[in-house]
Design a protein around this motif. Structure first.
Motif, PDB file in Angstrom:
ATOM      1  N   LEU A 231       0.838  -1.206   0.000  1.00  0.00           N
ATOM      2  CA  LEU A 231       0.000   0.000   0.000  1.00  0.00           C
ATOM      3  C   LEU A 231       0.871   1.254   0.000  1.00  0.00           C
ATOM      4  O   LEU A 231       0.567   2.233  -0.693  1.00  0.00           O
ATOM      5  CB  LEU A 231      -0.929  -0.021   1.233  1.00  0.00           C
ATOM      6  N   ALA A 232       1.966   1.228   0.739  1.00  0.00           N
ATOM      7  CA  ALA A 232       2.860   2.397   0.796  1.00  0.00           C
ATOM      8  C   ALA A 232       3.360   2.756  -0.600  1.00  0.00           C
ATOM      9  O   ALA A 232       3.415   3.942  -0.966  1.00  0.00           O
ATOM     10  CB  ALA A 232       4.042   2.103   1.720  1.00  0.00           C
ATOM     11  N   ASN A 233       3.711   1.757  -1.383  1.00  0.00           N
ATOM     12  CA  ASN A 233       4.217   2.025  -2.730  1.00  0.00           C
ATOM     13  C   ASN A 233       3.109   2.481  -3.664  1.00  0.00           C
ATOM     14  O   ASN A 233       3.323   3.347  -4.523  1.00  0.00           O
ATOM     15  CB  ASN A 233       4.904   0.779  -3.292  1.00  0.00           C
ATOM     16  N   LEU A 234       1.919   1.910  -3.482  1.00  0.00           N
ATOM     17  CA  LEU A 234       0.791   2.367  -4.306  1.00  0.00           C
ATOM     18  C   LEU A 234       0.537   3.859  -4.045  1.00  0.00           C
ATOM     19  O   LEU A 234       0.386   4.647  -4.987  1.00  0.00           O
ATOM     20  CB  LEU A 234      -0.466   1.562  -3.972  1.00  0.00           C
ATOM     21  N   LEU A 235       0.522   4.233  -2.781  1.00  0.00           N
ATOM     22  CA  LEU A 235       0.245   5.635  -2.437  1.00  0.00           C
ATOM     23  C   LEU A 235       1.316   6.558  -3.012  1.00  0.00           C
ATOM     24  O   LEU A 235       1.010   7.593  -3.602  1.00  0.00           O
ATOM     25  CB  LEU A 235       0.179   5.798  -0.914  1.00  0.00           C
ATOM     26  N   ARG A 236       2.560   6.162  -2.854  1.00  0.00           N
ATOM     27  CA  ARG A 236       3.657   7.043  -3.271  1.00  0.00           C
ATOM     28  C   ARG A 236       3.872   7.018  -4.784  1.00  0.00           C
ATOM     29  O   ARG A 236       3.975   8.063  -5.423  1.00  0.00           O
ATOM     30  CB  ARG A 236       4.955   6.614  -2.577  1.00  0.00           C
ATOM     31  N   ASP A 237       3.942   5.814  -5.340  1.00  0.00           N
ATOM     32  CA  ASP A 237       4.395   5.692  -6.725  1.00  0.00           C
ATOM     33  C   ASP A 237       3.272   5.853  -7.744  1.00  0.00           C
ATOM     34  O   ASP A 237       3.483   6.379  -8.833  1.00  0.00           O
ATOM     35  CB  ASP A 237       5.075   4.327  -6.942  1.00  0.00           C
ATOM     36  N   GLU A 238       2.071   5.390  -7.383  1.00  0.00           N
ATOM     37  CA  GLU A 238       0.960   5.468  -8.342  1.00  0.00           C
ATOM     38  C   GLU A 238       0.106   6.708  -8.112  1.00  0.00           C
ATOM     39  O   GLU A 238      -0.374   7.320  -9.060  1.00  0.00           O
ATOM     40  CB  GLU A 238       0.062   4.229  -8.234  1.00  0.00           C
ATOM     41  N   LEU A 239      -0.089   7.069  -6.852  1.00  0.00           N
ATOM     42  CA  LEU A 239      -0.990   8.192  -6.559  1.00  0.00           C
ATOM     43  C   LEU A 239      -0.242   9.463  -6.190  1.00  0.00           C
ATOM     44  O   LEU A 239      -0.863  10.482  -5.885  1.00  0.00           O
ATOM     45  CB  LEU A 239      -1.965   7.787  -5.437  1.00  0.00           C
ATOM     46  N   ALA A 240       1.100   9.407  -6.196  1.00  0.00           N
ATOM     47  CA  ALA A 240       1.950  10.583  -5.957  1.00  0.00           C
ATOM     48  C   ALA A 240       1.699  11.228  -4.594  1.00  0.00           C
ATOM     49  O   ALA A 240       1.889  12.427  -4.432  1.00  0.00           O
ATOM     50  CB  ALA A 240       1.781  11.615  -7.076  1.00  0.00           C
ATOM     51  N   LEU A 241       1.283  10.402  -3.626  1.00  0.00           N
ATOM     52  CA  LEU A 241       1.076  10.920  -2.264  1.00  0.00           C
ATOM     53  C   LEU A 241       2.336  10.615  -1.456  1.00  0.00           C
ATOM     54  O   LEU A 241       2.395   9.671  -0.663  1.00  0.00           O
ATOM     55  CB  LEU A 241      -0.183  10.290  -1.658  1.00  0.00           C
TER      56      LEU A 241
END
Ligand code: FES
Ligand code: FES
Length: 157
Positions: free
Chosen positions: A23-33
């Protein structure tokens, strides 16, 4: 690959994720959060803490696929209508950060703690934040900030 749908900071997303994506990577890498930091990705530092369905979780220990259907709040979504969350304001007032790397996770953990226990003792604050590490070791001001956010001390003291 899995197709998941989730809500992040009130915005609905549909994403294709690999089974191993965190989830951490999804937030950072895909959603730019990128306010959600990754310090260890082994569940030790807590700087990746977000809220998932109202509970504080370490997003490096949650697979993105497990977040299907979930409501996620990250540090970027904590302020409401242009006003800082009381924990954010208290961290500012008490200078509860030094380098700031742990700060997003610390604030999300503290907000989760106060949601569960709105009037914690000092011991309960330390216990509640024990999963979050500050390498700058600024714990005294962090605890002061949590006390202020809990309404136990006047603003800025
Ligand atoms: S990055 Fe998740 S606990 Fe350290
Ligand atoms: S403020 Fe530097 S790690 Fe906590």
């Amino acid at each position: 690959m899995a197709k998941i749908k989730l809500t992040v900071n009130g915005v609905k997303h549909a994403c294709d994720v690999e089974d191993r994506t965190l989830l951490a990577n999804l937030l950072r890498d895909e959603l730019a959060l990128t306010g959600t930091h990754i310090g260890c990705d082994t569940t030790q530092c807590g700087c990746c803490t977000v809220h998932m369905n109202g509970r504080a979780v370490k997003s490096c220990t949650v697979l993105a696929a497990q977040a299907h259907g979930a409501d996620i709040v990250t540090i970027e979504g904590l302020a409401q209508n242009g006003s800082l969350h009381p924990v954010q304001q208290a961290f500012t007032d008490n200078h509860a950060l030094q380098c700031g790397f742990c700060t997003p996770g610390m604030i999300m953990a503290a907000a989760g703690l106060l949601k569960d226990n709105p009037n914690p003792t000092e011991e309960e604050i330390y216990e509640g934040l024990e999963g979050n590490i500050c390498r700058c070791t600024g714990y005294i001001n962090i605890v002061k900030a949590v006390k202020q956010a809990a309404g136990q001390t006047p603003d800025g003291h």
